[in-house]
Design an enzyme around this catalytic site. Structure first.
Site, mmCIF file in Angstrom:
data_model
loop_
_atom_site.group_PDB
_atom_site.id
_atom_site.type_symbol
_atom_site.label_atom_id
_atom_site.label_comp_id
_atom_site.label_asym_id
_atom_site.label_seq_id
_atom_site.Cartn_x
_atom_site.Cartn_y
_atom_site.Cartn_z
ATOM 1 N N ASP A 91 0.893 -1.208 -0.236
ATOM 2 C CA ASP A 91 0.186 -0.076 -0.042
ATOM 3 C C ASP A 91 0.967 1.211 0.229
ATOM 4 O O ASP A 91 2.136 1.068 -0.079
ATOM 5 C CB ASP A 91 -1.143 0.048 1.148
ATOM 6 C CG ASP A 91 -0.219 -0.135 2.526
ATOM 7 O OD1 ASP A 91 0.967 0.210 2.496
ATOM 8 O OD2 ASP A 91 -0.962 -0.119 3.458
ATOM 9 N N SER A 92 0.137 2.253 -0.322
ATOM 10 C CA SER A 92 1.070 3.685 -0.547
ATOM 11 C C SER A 92 1.686 4.115 0.982
ATOM 12 O O SER A 92 2.502 5.096 0.857
ATOM 13 C CB SER A 92 -0.031 4.619 -1.195
ATOM 14 O OG SER A 92 -0.788 5.077 -0.180
ATOM 15 N N GLY A 93 1.157 3.783 1.975
ATOM 16 C CA GLY A 93 1.194 4.500 2.978
ATOM 17 C C GLY A 93 0.455 5.714 3.788
ATOM 18 O O GLY A 93 0.642 6.300 4.836
ATOM 19 N N GLY A 94 -0.200 6.208 2.765
ATOM 20 C CA GLY A 94 -1.314 7.309 2.938
ATOM 21 C C GLY A 94 -2.127 7.052 4.353
ATOM 22 O O GLY A 94 -2.281 7.730 5.081
ATOM 23 N N ASP A 145 -2.310 8.300 -1.664
ATOM 24 C CA ASP A 145 -3.638 8.851 -1.472
ATOM 25 C C ASP A 145 -4.119 9.256 -0.203
ATOM 26 O O ASP A 145 -3.143 9.262 0.664
ATOM 27 C CB ASP A 145 -4.624 8.138 -2.160
ATOM 28 C CG ASP A 145 -5.203 6.932 -1.143
ATOM 29 O OD1 ASP A 145 -4.163 6.422 -0.448
ATOM 30 O OD2 ASP A 145 -6.137 6.431 -1.110
ATOM 31 N N GLN A 188 -11.694 7.251 -4.874
ATOM 32 C CA GLN A 188 -12.057 7.786 -3.455
ATOM 33 C C GLN A 188 -13.522 8.558 -3.828
ATOM 34 O O GLN A 188 -14.095 8.366 -4.670
ATOM 35 C CB GLN A 188 -11.021 8.876 -2.983
ATOM 36 C CG GLN A 188 -9.791 8.282 -2.572
ATOM 37 C CD GLN A 188 -9.865 7.372 -1.189
ATOM 38 O OE1 GLN A 188 -11.096 7.408 -0.707
ATOM 39 N NE2 GLN A 188 -8.746 6.732 -0.986
ATOM 40 N N GLY A 215 -11.500 4.119 0.713
ATOM 41 C CA GLY A 215 -12.135 4.963 1.526
ATOM 42 C C GLY A 215 -13.445 4.396 2.130
ATOM 43 O O GLY A 215 -14.428 5.025 2.548
ATOM 44 N N ASP A 265 -8.106 -7.437 1.248
ATOM 45 C CA ASP A 265 -7.189 -7.692 2.205
ATOM 46 C C ASP A 265 -7.661 -7.179 3.572
ATOM 47 O O ASP A 265 -8.659 -6.332 3.683
ATOM 48 C CB ASP A 265 -5.769 -6.748 2.052
ATOM 49 C CG ASP A 265 -6.170 -5.242 2.445
ATOM 50 O OD1 ASP A 265 -5.419 -5.054 3.475
ATOM 51 O OD2 ASP A 265 -6.604 -4.670 1.589
ATOM 52 N N CYS A 303 -12.370 -28.591 8.159
ATOM 53 C CA CYS A 303 -11.227 -27.777 7.847
ATOM 54 C C CYS A 303 -9.911 -28.540 7.816
ATOM 55 O O CYS A 303 -9.879 -29.497 8.692
ATOM 56 C CB CYS A 303 -11.182 -26.673 8.969
ATOM 57 S SG CYS A 303 -9.678 -25.555 8.745
ATOM 58 N N CYS A 305 -6.852 -27.240 8.151
ATOM 59 C CA CYS A 305 -5.710 -26.626 8.916
ATOM 60 C C CYS A 305 -5.024 -27.477 10.118
ATOM 61 O O CYS A 305 -5.809 -28.332 10.572
ATOM 62 C CB CYS A 305 -6.005 -25.237 9.218
ATOM 63 S SG CYS A 305 -6.905 -25.150 11.013
ATOM 64 N N CYS A 308 -7.374 -27.687 13.169
ATOM 65 C CA CYS A 308 -8.322 -28.412 13.293
ATOM 66 C C CYS A 308 -7.941 -30.001 13.111
ATOM 67 O O CYS A 308 -8.466 -31.077 13.431
ATOM 68 C CB CYS A 308 -9.393 -28.254 12.092
ATOM 69 S SG CYS A 308 -10.156 -26.602 12.487
ATOM 70 N N HIS A 334 -5.613 -21.363 11.287
ATOM 71 C CA HIS A 334 -7.241 -21.630 11.133
ATOM 72 C C HIS A 334 -7.800 -20.693 10.244
ATOM 73 O O HIS A 334 -8.401 -20.830 9.207
ATOM 74 C CB HIS A 334 -7.822 -22.231 12.264
ATOM 75 C CG HIS A 334 -9.319 -22.112 12.103
ATOM 76 N ND1 HIS A 334 -9.835 -23.347 11.423
ATOM 77 C CD2 HIS A 334 -10.075 -21.137 12.311
ATOM 78 C CE1 HIS A 334 -11.086 -22.968 11.303
ATOM 79 N NE2 HIS A 334 -11.471 -21.765 11.531
#
Length: 374
Positions: A91-94, A145, A188, A215, A265, A303, A305, A308, A334
């Protein structure tokens, strides 16, 4: 090999496809585990890959402060540094500057701020954000941004959006020609349709390899978010990936995919895992609750994982209550497996034209709630 996106199938507005990068393919819709500081907390990189994750997210703000982008570059780039050979989006850090930094000052040029780590002074501009992400070597780079927290006045949202569009143009110019790498623009405009349309048109006129919807998930609530997603994805080019930033809970993700989103994400599955919370097909389970103390059954019998396959609810309850590190490790594994299984299920359902049935089954099982206590 260049960056490309192939749309394989649609079912209503829901889409499934593939993003190809020199470091491998990303199956969409995709959930990106968050590796903020060059690590997905409580997980080894190979364990993250085993869950089915094709791509991770790294954070420009945190990495520029510690250990520093120049240091990461000297050590061979972020992929080598964190031992992850698949794609990485940074990501941009904004957003972090606005939410974490102290004594920040916003101007047309960029943002001057003091680090929340040690108080040191920094300047982050579109050009510097592009430089940091180039030094890190990420495969997908985000424009710099400004994202105001909601609720905010429409005037404030419009001002931030138009500044972000000017910064997007500067980001595009500073990014330059980097074959195999992609730059995503960020739409945005808050929850105002006209502002979202204005932002989308500005971004399309600049031209990007992918487009993000920014946003949202910043305090407006699910109903308002879905209201925006009912129209915002369709404002963006159909032949490019669409990324909804910072989302979210499983039902948020399903609703976003239903409305045409390809990438997401969120820190939720990893953060929840470290606090004794598990996400399952039947909803959220709190392993701190006493009802699990003598339960020999797995967390989720469907599951695959490690938590489990090899451990009982009673054991997970014990290590959570005892504060043992293995608790966060097992529950994070998990949760990430559940999220990736959810994405795989949606990809299959879209490809086979049965997304509506998948959605109905998802909500029906969650409505039943957790398995009955012994």
């Amino acid at each position: 090999m260049r960056f490309s996106f192939t749309l394989d199938a649609t079912d209503g507005a829901a889409r499934t496809g593939r993003i190809d990068t020199p470091r491998g393919a990303i199956r969409t819709p995709a959930f990106m585990p968050v590796g903020t500081a060059a690590t997905v907390k409580a997980m080894l990189p190979e364990q993250v890959a085993e869950t089915g994750a094709d791509i991770l997210l790294g954070n420009t703000y945190h990495l520029m402060l510690r250990p520093g982008a120049e240091r990461v570059a000297r050590l061979g780039g972020l992929h080598r540094f964190m031992n992850w050979d698949r794609p990485i989006l940074t990501d941009s850090g904004g957003f972090q500057v606005m939410s974490l930094a102290d004594l920040r000052k916003l101007t047309e040029e960029g943002v001057t701020f003091r680090s929340h780590v040690d108080g040191s002074k920094h300047v982050l501009t579109p050009e510097r954000s592009m430089e940091i992400q180039r030094l890190l070597g990420s495969d997908i780079v985000m424009c710099f941004d400004e994202c105001p927290a909601l609720p905010a006045t429409e005037e404030r949202v419009a001002e931030a959006m138009r500044l972000s569009m000017r910064w997007a143009e500067r980001s595009r110019e500073a990014f330059g020609d980097r074959p195999g790498h992609a730059l995503f623009g960020i739409q945005q405009g808050g929850v105002t349709r006209a502002l979202r349309e204005e932002s989308a048109e500005a971004l399309k006129s600049i031209g990007f390899e992918g487009y993000a919807i920014g946003g949202l998930a910043v305090g407006e609530g699910q109903e308002a978010m879905f209201g925006v997603l009912d129209y915002a994805p369709a404002m963006l080019p159909e032949d490019r990936p669409r990324y909804l930033m910072g989302v979210g809970k499983p039902d948020d993700i399903l609703g976003a995919v239903k409305r045409g989103v390809d990438m997401m994400d969120c820190v939720l599955p990893t953060r929840s895992g470290r606090t004794g919370q598990a996400w399952t097909r039947r909803g959220q389970v709190n392993l701190r609750n006493a009802r699990h103390a003598e339960d020999p059954r797995p967390l989720d019998e469907g599951c695959t994982c490690p938590a489990c396959r090899g451990y009982s609810r009673a054991y997970l309850h014990h290590v959570v209550r005892a504060g043992e590190m293995i608790a966060g490790m097992l529950l994070t594994a998990h949760n990430l497996q559940y999220y990736q299984d959810l994405m795989a299920g949606m990809r299959g359902a879209i490809a086979e034209g049965r997304f509506a049935a998948f959605e109905a089954d998802f909500h029906a099982l969650r409505a039943e709630g957790d398995i009955e206590r012994l």
